[in-house]
Design a protein around this motif. Sequence first.
Motif, mmCIF file in Angstrom:
data_model
loop_
_atom_site.group_PDB
_atom_site.id
_atom_site.type_symbol
_atom_site.label_atom_id
_atom_site.label_comp_id
_atom_site.label_asym_id
_atom_site.label_seq_id
_atom_site.Cartn_x
_atom_site.Cartn_y
_atom_site.Cartn_z
ATOM 1 N N ASP A 165 4.816 12.169 9.434
ATOM 2 C CA ASP A 165 3.574 13.067 9.629
ATOM 3 C C ASP A 165 2.762 13.307 8.384
ATOM 4 O OD1 ASP A 165 4.430 13.444 12.015
ATOM 5 O OD2 ASP A 165 5.727 15.338 10.581
ATOM 6 N N TRP A 166 3.048 13.227 7.648
ATOM 7 C CA TRP A 166 2.194 12.899 5.858
ATOM 8 C C TRP A 166 1.743 11.660 6.270
ATOM 9 C CZ3 TRP A 166 -0.866 16.091 3.088
ATOM 10 C CH2 TRP A 166 -0.595 15.255 1.120
ATOM 11 N N LEU A 167 2.144 10.699 6.320
ATOM 12 C CA LEU A 167 1.680 9.537 6.335
ATOM 13 C C LEU A 167 0.358 9.677 7.320
ATOM 14 C CD1 LEU A 167 1.529 7.376 4.118
ATOM 15 C CD2 LEU A 167 4.049 7.045 5.650
ATOM 16 N N ALA A 168 0.289 10.255 8.568
ATOM 17 C CA ALA A 168 -0.736 10.175 10.203
ATOM 18 C C ALA A 168 -2.531 10.773 9.145
ATOM 19 C CB ALA A 168 0.143 10.381 11.201
ATOM 20 N N ILE A 176 0.701 6.408 -7.131
ATOM 21 C CA ILE A 176 -0.473 7.149 -7.412
ATOM 22 C C ILE A 176 -0.813 9.076 -7.223
ATOM 23 C CG2 ILE A 176 -1.937 5.636 -7.522
ATOM 24 C CD1 ILE A 176 -3.113 6.601 -4.738
ATOM 25 N N GLY A 177 0.571 9.286 -6.708
ATOM 26 C CA GLY A 177 1.165 10.994 -6.056
ATOM 27 C C GLY A 177 0.398 10.616 -4.965
ATOM 28 N N LEU A 178 0.113 10.040 -3.816
ATOM 29 C CA LEU A 178 -0.150 10.443 -2.978
ATOM 30 C C LEU A 178 0.884 10.912 -1.563
ATOM 31 C CD1 LEU A 178 -2.787 10.619 -0.645
ATOM 32 C CD2 LEU A 178 -3.897 8.242 -0.734
ATOM 33 N N MET A 179 1.600 10.202 -2.279
ATOM 34 C CA MET A 179 3.020 10.442 -0.960
ATOM 35 C C MET A 179 3.696 11.747 -1.711
ATOM 36 S SD MET A 179 3.096 8.866 2.024
ATOM 37 C CE MET A 179 4.948 9.355 1.577
ATOM 38 N N PRO A 180 4.559 12.280 -0.939
ATOM 39 C CA PRO A 180 5.511 13.238 -1.499
ATOM 40 C C PRO A 180 6.473 12.576 -2.223
ATOM 41 C CG PRO A 180 5.664 13.798 1.148
ATOM 42 C CD PRO A 180 4.199 12.747 0.288
ATOM 43 N N HIS A 181 7.620 12.881 -3.031
ATOM 44 C CA HIS A 181 8.898 12.186 -2.870
ATOM 45 C C HIS A 181 10.023 11.730 -2.060
ATOM 46 C CE1 HIS A 181 12.171 11.034 -5.573
ATOM 47 N NE2 HIS A 181 13.048 11.284 -5.077
ATOM 48 N N VAL A 182 10.022 9.788 -2.004
ATOM 49 C CA VAL A 182 10.149 9.659 -0.998
ATOM 50 C C VAL A 182 12.020 9.250 -1.473
ATOM 51 C CG1 VAL A 182 10.188 7.295 0.624
ATOM 52 C CG2 VAL A 182 8.775 7.898 -0.260
ATOM 53 N N ASP A 183 12.267 9.617 -0.449
ATOM 54 C CA ASP A 183 14.358 9.407 -0.685
ATOM 55 C C ASP A 183 14.853 8.066 -1.178
ATOM 56 O OD1 ASP A 183 14.401 12.086 0.185
ATOM 57 O OD2 ASP A 183 16.331 11.671 1.450
ATOM 58 N N ARG A 184 16.299 7.992 -1.646
ATOM 59 C CA ARG A 184 16.586 6.666 -1.270
ATOM 60 C C ARG A 184 17.662 6.463 -0.856
ATOM 61 N NH1 ARG A 184 12.538 3.063 -5.244
ATOM 62 N NH2 ARG A 184 11.235 4.814 -5.482
ATOM 63 N N SER A 185 18.352 5.600 -0.467
ATOM 64 C CA SER A 185 19.658 5.227 -0.029
ATOM 65 C C SER A 185 20.242 4.790 -1.386
ATOM 66 C CB SER A 185 19.603 3.394 0.733
ATOM 67 O OG SER A 185 19.063 2.551 0.122
ATOM 68 N N VAL A 206 -5.542 12.623 -3.383
ATOM 69 C CA VAL A 206 -4.507 12.978 -3.870
ATOM 70 C C VAL A 206 -4.199 14.236 -4.818
ATOM 71 C CG1 VAL A 206 -3.146 11.463 -6.472
ATOM 72 C CG2 VAL A 206 -4.110 10.370 -5.382
ATOM 73 N N ARG A 207 -5.829 14.412 -5.562
ATOM 74 C CA ARG A 207 -5.408 15.983 -5.482
ATOM 75 C C ARG A 207 -4.843 16.797 -4.185
ATOM 76 N NH1 ARG A 207 -5.205 19.670 -8.781
ATOM 77 N NH2 ARG A 207 -6.625 21.627 -8.289
ATOM 78 N N THR A 211 1.149 -1.222 0.354
ATOM 79 C CA THR A 211 0.377 0.055 0.540
ATOM 80 C C THR A 211 0.846 0.853 -0.567
ATOM 81 O OG1 THR A 211 -1.506 -1.142 1.430
ATOM 82 C CG2 THR A 211 -1.650 1.373 1.310
ATOM 83 N N LEU A 212 2.214 1.660 1.053
ATOM 84 C CA LEU A 212 2.702 2.418 0.902
ATOM 85 C C LEU A 212 3.774 2.500 -0.263
ATOM 86 C CD1 LEU A 212 4.738 1.762 4.390
ATOM 87 C CD2 LEU A 212 3.359 3.189 3.869
ATOM 88 N N ARG A 213 3.863 1.712 -1.569
ATOM 89 C CA ARG A 213 4.770 1.972 -2.453
ATOM 90 C C ARG A 213 3.133 2.343 -3.753
ATOM 91 N NH1 ARG A 213 6.021 -3.702 -1.793
ATOM 92 N NH2 ARG A 213 7.429 -3.458 -0.589
ATOM 93 N N TRP A 214 2.116 1.436 -4.027
ATOM 94 C CA TRP A 214 1.017 1.874 -4.258
ATOM 95 C C TRP A 214 0.398 3.442 -3.906
ATOM 96 C CZ3 TRP A 214 -4.245 2.457 -2.642
ATOM 97 C CH2 TRP A 214 -5.571 2.949 -3.856
ATOM 98 N N TYR A 215 0.721 4.340 -2.537
ATOM 99 C CA TYR A 215 0.396 5.711 -2.429
ATOM 100 C C TYR A 215 1.748 6.477 -3.108
ATOM 101 C CZ TYR A 215 -2.675 5.300 1.229
ATOM 102 O OH TYR A 215 -4.402 5.057 2.390
#
Lengths: 138, 138
Positions: free
Chosen positions: B62-65, B40-49, B81-82, B33-37
């Motif tokens: 915080d955003w997820l909460a 679909i643009g429901l998460m701001p860009h997530v950092d990568r290692s 998403v909007r 679900t987190l990857r899906w979020y």
Amino acid sequence: MSAIESTPRPPAARKDRYTISEVSALTGLSAHTLRWYERIGLMPHVDRSHTGQRRFTDRDLDWLAFVGKLRLTGMPVADMVRYAELVREGEHTHAERRALLEATRRDVLSRISELRSALAVLDLKIDHYGTICGGSSS
Amino acid sequence: MSAIESTPRPPAARKDRYTISEVSALTGLSAHTLRWYERIGLMPHVDRSHTGQRRFTDRDLDWLAFVGKLRLTGMPVADMVRYAELVREGEHTHAERRALLEATRRDVLSRISELRSALAVLDLKIDHYGTICGGSSS
DNA sequence: TACTTGCTTCGAGTGCACTCCAACCTTTTA
DNA sequence: TAAAAGGTTGGAGTGCACTCGAAGCAAGTA
């Protein structure tokens, strides 16, 4: 297209033989959905005319109004079907029916408190936009 | 930083680099679900290692909460998403964000009153089973 | 080295509650 | 008589919000 009725129709309007489209207009449910309710066992047996068309009674309308309320609670259709089965099985199922309703009642109460807590967050956020109008985090 | 979260982690526990499974454990959302979020643009860009794995920040948490709260309101994912898009677009979208939240607030309020009216019917019915214990209509 | 764990991707599958379709029949209106 | 309006059926399709599977790569442990 009207909302699901919660108040009883006035006695003068009761005529006890409704076509599917009349019931659809009265309940806001589509004819498709009404047939589907019958198929899955969510309706007691519905009378038919001599040509095989459905003729709903005031009793059916009352049942549909109650089902509408259950639906508003968010109760799954499967549980509503279970309840309808219990009604068909007779009076010895009163205890189980009551238990089902009480479980639903508890669900409604907890859903209301979920909504209230979400509402509090929403209000905080709206307030934030109203006063600070700055910040980019969320 | 926004203070909006239902159960704030204590400052000592904040470390600002969480793997997807840690976030999954913290939020109750599945990794899928987190990857899906994100997709679909429901998460701001997530950092990568350096190896390309997601590293969530406290900000993300915080955003997820907050998203979790929106989800509890019953807001459709498309609307969330909007909202997320508006946040990414910057400060000039404050008015629209606020309007979206206010519309959601109205929905929540009307949902609560629906639930309350359904609750009243439920109580009546439960009472009926408790006292009369007879009748076959519903 | 071999295994385990956890991550990546894309795309397909699931469960719910409808919602609609196609083919056909009956009744009413023009 | 012709057309329109409204009814019947079983089964297929829709939209939402996930949820999972398969194939493959990388890091850590015995």
